[in-house]
Enzyme design. Structure first.
Site, PDB file in Angstrom:
ATOM      1  N   ASN A  11       0.636  -1.487  -0.018  1.00  0.00           N
ATOM      2  CA  ASN A  11       0.208   0.000   0.646  1.00  0.00           C
ATOM      3  C   ASN A  11       0.789   0.756  -0.080  1.00  0.00           C
ATOM      4  OD1 ASN A  11      -2.571  -1.667   0.400  1.00  0.00           O
ATOM      5  ND2 ASN A  11      -1.954  -1.479   2.181  1.00  0.00           N
ATOM      6  N   ASP A  13       1.018   4.800   1.690  1.00  0.00           N
ATOM      7  CA  ASP A  13       0.142   5.283   3.222  1.00  0.00           C
ATOM      8  C   ASP A  13       0.041   6.566   3.484  1.00  0.00           C
ATOM      9  OD1 ASP A  13       0.575   2.884   4.264  1.00  0.00           O
ATOM     10  OD2 ASP A  13       1.786   2.857   5.575  1.00  0.00           O
ATOM     11  N   ASP A 245       5.099   6.562  17.447  1.00  0.00           N
ATOM     12  CA  ASP A 245       4.054   6.002  16.224  1.00  0.00           C
ATOM     13  C   ASP A 245       4.173   4.829  16.086  1.00  0.00           C
ATOM     14  OD1 ASP A 245       2.530   6.038  14.236  1.00  0.00           O
ATOM     15  OD2 ASP A 245       3.656   7.500  12.463  1.00  0.00           O
ATOM     16  N   ASP A 251       4.091  -4.828  12.101  1.00  0.00           N
ATOM     17  CA  ASP A 251       4.916  -5.878  11.142  1.00  0.00           C
ATOM     18  C   ASP A 251       6.559  -5.267  11.277  1.00  0.00           C
ATOM     19  OD1 ASP A 251       2.830  -5.707   9.965  1.00  0.00           O
ATOM     20  OD2 ASP A 251       2.995  -3.435   9.466  1.00  0.00           O
ATOM     21  N   ARG A 285       9.483   6.118  16.015  1.00  0.00           N
ATOM     22  CA  ARG A 285      10.202   6.920  14.744  1.00  0.00           C
ATOM     23  C   ARG A 285       9.039   6.976  14.125  1.00  0.00           C
ATOM     24  NH1 ARG A 285      14.992   3.172  12.025  1.00  0.00           N
ATOM     25  NH2 ARG A 285      16.563   3.751  13.317  1.00  0.00           N
TER      26      ARG A 285
END
Length: 311
Positions: A11, A13, A245, A251, A285
């Protein structure tokens, strides 16, 4: 050399920072949108490659600028993306990600070209699979293809990891050929509801494998991650960091876990420890794919795994 094969989503983002995530019906002001490569499949492949593993990827992107950028990033990570199909009939998949001041996020995914992935693409992507390889799957592509990939992998003698995200609405044979299931606190509760088993995430890590089949690793954010070894609950604490974040942290964990199991296939707690170190650095990050650390960046250590004997 053994290889990590990833079959999954790619994808672009669209990232927006907000002071707080919107409640139902609420409008909030955010930052200007930024765009970066992502997708659970792509993120996990990049994480495995940055961990030092050889990686091959099967997926699909649109014939557009976003798709070309994703392919560039995969190439920069030295991932074999020769089996990523470029579709002229669909745009590259898109994820709209809102991140608040605490680092928490909300994500909406539009599959785009990911829905165009076919059975033939899966066959081609796994054509060179061998015993000893690791196959990583997620649920941002059609579940029929996930089951197909798992069956091919199992027949080839590979080790199959499924990150059950987004959480499935039904099982329907989804886990039949899976060796290791990786889920977070919310996803394990969805699986528990489907199996009709109550409990919190720690209890479910123990209770679900005899019912569902595969072993389970459950990630629980700042609480760390959990699995079961020889009947005892194993807890790998998370490093204490200031989260900026959390997008892509899970993942990163899955990709590093897969790469570690490629080299130390029988030492799941050690692989979890390495994955925890990587995901802890990733949350400091911004972004998904760009936040994933290289193996030489990892902090020296996190606390050693602890064996917690269930009551």
């Amino acid at each position: 050399m053994s290889t990590v094969f990833v079959v999954g989503s790619l994808n672009i983002d669209q990232n927006i920072r907000v002071r707080s995530l919107p409640r139902p019906g609420e409008t909030v002001r955010g930052s200007d949108a930024t765009y970066s490569p992502g997708g659970k499949g792509g993120n996990q492949a990049v994480a495995a490659a940055r961990a030092g593993a050889p990686v091959k990827f099967a997926g699909a992107v649109g014939d557009d600028a976003h798709g070309r950028r994703i392919l560039e990033v995969l190439a920069e990570a030295d991932i074999d993306a020769s089996r990523v199909r470029v579709l002229s009939t669909a745009a590259t998949g898109t994820a709209i990600i809102a991140v608040d001041d605490r680092g928490e996020n909300q994500i909406i995914v539009s599959p785009g070209a990911n829905s165009g992935l076919t059975s033939d693409d899966v066959d081609a992507g796994l054509a060179t699979l061998m015993a000893g390889d690791v196959v990583v799957l997620q649920l941002e592509i059609p579940t029929t293809l996930v089951r197909q990939a798992a069956r091919i992998a199992k027949n080839a003698g590979a080790f199959v990891i499924l990150n059950a995200a987004p959480a499935p609405r039904q099982l329907d044979g989804l886990l039949d050929d899976v060796d290791l299931l990786v889920v977070n606190e919310q996803e394990i509760r969805v699986l528990a509801d489907l199996a009709g088993i109550p409990g919190d995430h720690r209890q479910l890590v123990t209770a679900l494998p005899p019912v569902l089949g595969p072993a389970i690793v459950c990630t629980a954010g700042a609480e760390g991650s959990f699995t079961v070894l020889d009947g005892g609950l194993v807890h790998v604490p998370a490093a204490e960091v200031a989260a900026k974040d959390t997008t892509g942290a899970g993942d990163t964990y899955v990709g590093y876990l897969a790469a570690s199991l490629l080299t130390i296939p029988r030492d799941l707690p050690a692989a979890m420890k390495t994955a925890s170190r990587a995901s802890a650095l990733a949350v400091t990050r911004s972004g998904a794919m760009e936040s994933i650390p290289w193996h030489h960046e990892l902090p020296a250590s996190v606390p050693s795994p602890a064996l917690v004997v269930p009551n």
